[in-house]
Design a protein around this motif. Structure first.
Motif, mmCIF file in Angstrom:
data_model
loop_
_atom_site.group_PDB
_atom_site.id
_atom_site.type_symbol
_atom_site.label_atom_id
_atom_site.label_comp_id
_atom_site.label_asym_id
_atom_site.label_seq_id
_atom_site.Cartn_x
_atom_site.Cartn_y
_atom_site.Cartn_z
ATOM 1 N N ARG A 142 -52.124 66.669 11.042
ATOM 2 C CA ARG A 142 -53.562 66.610 11.314
ATOM 3 C C ARG A 142 -53.864 67.029 12.760
ATOM 4 N NH1 ARG A 142 -56.478 63.919 7.319
ATOM 5 N NH2 ARG A 142 -55.218 62.705 5.846
ATOM 6 N N ALA A 146 -56.066 70.358 14.122
ATOM 7 C CA ALA A 146 -57.176 70.157 15.052
ATOM 8 C C ALA A 146 -57.026 71.045 16.288
ATOM 9 C CB ALA A 146 -57.264 68.685 15.456
ATOM 10 N N THR A 153 -59.382 68.667 8.438
ATOM 11 C CA THR A 153 -58.583 67.625 7.783
ATOM 12 C C THR A 153 -59.273 66.265 7.804
ATOM 13 O OG1 THR A 153 -57.375 67.084 9.820
ATOM 14 C CG2 THR A 153 -56.416 68.780 8.387
ATOM 15 N N GLY A 154 -60.352 66.122 8.559
ATOM 16 C CA GLY A 154 -61.068 64.855 8.616
ATOM 17 C C GLY A 154 -61.651 64.494 7.263
#
Length: 466
Positions: A142, A146, A153-154
């Motif tokens: 993740r 980012a 991926t949030g």
């Protein structure tokens, strides 16, 4: 009153000296402190130091001579005990996508990426929390997305798989069973031509009653509301490197985005991908194809649960050793914010593309796919192409089988266009392999184009003299 104070000072001094000695032992004299790991480290260093003339490698798990001396495994077109002999009649290998182009990067980062694993490491089927995935590895994944800015991926779920291969079929299984309640007919699995042929091979191999491969996605653009369609979307595409989008639209159309090449060393990253199902792997991210580790970023919880169940029933989760290897190499990638590996990879592939396109640019017989410069949000600049593959087309009418032309006239073998659902006038050449492989490919292509130029010169000369 002075005695307790002097005793306190003596104890303090002793404590400081003891801690200094302990720190010295732990961090300064590390080499002589090794115990059970010493032999493993010595074996690894010994194998790395074996000379294979720069054209091969010896491996810990490779063959040995007389059960002792590890044997060099040579690159294509090299042989002999130490890979020093060039095999002149050997064909140039531009077929497979083995990502050897990143091998020099990992040799430059040998100490940071090395791994010594105890014989008792992770012997259980599960981790301590009874899960089958490393929470720390998921956190690293993740974080990497980012930093790179290539995927959202949030609020998404992460599924681990044995490379992208297992995850692709896990996604088809999940989506087809997800739709089966609303339709008695199997879901149609499609992909836009040219497409990676594993989609067809794998879908047909498992012969499920829930889905069937239908081929070209463009044939199903106008679908009825009752038809369930699962579309593979490869972006960047294998073989031509284009940033594809789903063709099929409709309430019952679902897309599986194969994003294994959506990293800054293969393509400019214009924006974070935000698809319902996105599949990645370390095979193309770090080059560790042999570790067989990939992951899917999934939006829908029910799809996530079905994909997870597929991997558990299929293989009882992913090897703990593969997860540890992935965690180790991702640590190296993250240490420099991704800049080190992506700059290395981009510079390597960018130069390879430039050299190859320069050779073919003077040919009337062969052409390449076109790329326009694009702005990359990761590098924060507009950059040129650095694709994983060259998608070559034979332009002459008589050259209907481009694979055969390259093989017969230049001793080069790539991958036929029919492997990607299109005509054999196309052939895919890999730019990912070792420097030895690429250099030989360039040499053979250059000779082929020079011969073409000479033939044209003779033809023009004959016209003038006649």
């Amino acid at each position: 009153m002075a005695k307790p104070q002097s005793t306190y000072l003596v104890c303090l001094a002793f404590s400081l000296v003891f801690n200094l000695l302990l720190i010295s032992k732990l961090y300064v004299g590390r080499e002589w402190e090794l115990s059970w790991s010493r032999r493993a480290a010595e074996e690894a260093e010994y194998v790395v130091d074996i000379s294979c003339s720069g054209h091969g490698r010896a491996y810990l798990d490779g063959l040995t001579l007389d059960g002792k001396e590890p044997v060099c495994e040579c690159n294509s077109c090299y042989g002999g005990p130490h890979c020093s002999e060039f095999l002149t009649g050997c064909a140039a290998n531009a077929d497979s996508g083995d990502p050897y182009f990143l091998e020099p990067f990992w040799m430059q980062h040998a100490s940071k990426s090395a791994l010594v694993v105890a014989g008792w490491h992770r012997m259980s089927y599960t981790f301590a929390d009874q899960s089958y995935i490393s929470a720390e590895l998921e956190r690293h994944i993740r974080k990497l997305h980012a930093i790179v800015g290539n995927a959202v991926t949030g609020g998404r779920y992460i599924v681990f798989g044995a490379g992208s291969t297992q995850l692709l079929n896990a996604a088809v299984h999940a989506l087809s069973s997800h739709n089966s309640s609303s339709s008695s007919s199997p879901a149609s699995v499609v992909a836009s031509i040219p497409y990676y042929n594993l989609y067809q091979i794998q879908t047909e191999f498992f012969r499920s009653t829930d889905y069937v491969f239908r081929g070209d996605a463009s044939l199903l653009q106008n679908i009825s509301d009752a038809t369930n369609v699962i579309e593979f979307v490869t972006s960047p595409n294998n073989p031509d490197g284009q940033l594809n989008k789903a063709n099929v639209q409709g309430p019952n159309a679902k897309a599986i985005y194969d994003r294994v090449y959506y990293w800054p060393h293969f393509t400019a990253i214009p924006t974070p991908a935000n698809d319902d199902i996105m599949i990645f792997s370390i095979s193309k991210l770090t080059g560790h194809a042999g570790s067989r580790f990939g992951w899917a970023v999934v939006k829908d919880e029910s799809v996530f649960q079905k994909m997870t169940m597929y991997t558990l029933i299929n293989s009882m989760g992913i090897s703990r050793d593969a997860q540890l290897r992935a965690l180790k190499v991702l640590n190296v990638v993250l240490e420099g914010g991704g800049k080190d590996i992506f700059e290395f990879g981009y510079n390597t592939l960018g130069k390879r593309w430039e050299k190859l396109s320069n050779i073919l640019s003077v040919s009337n017989r062969f052409s390449l796919q076109k790329f326009a410069p694009k702005h990359c949000t990761f590098f924060k600049k507009t950059r040129g192409p650095s694709p994983a593959y060259a998608w070559v087309k034979c332009e002459r009418e008589e050259d209907k089988d481009c694979y055969a032309v390259l093989q017969e006239e230049a001793n080069i073998y790539g991958r036929r266009g029919s492997h990607f659902g299109t005509e054999d006038r196309f052939v895919r050449l890999s730019l990912l392999r070792s420097q030895d492989d690429f250099d030989l490919l360039l040499q053979r292509l250059n000779q082929l184009v020079l011969e073409e130029s000479h033939r044209q010169s003779y033809f023009v000369h004959d016209l003038k003299t006649n």
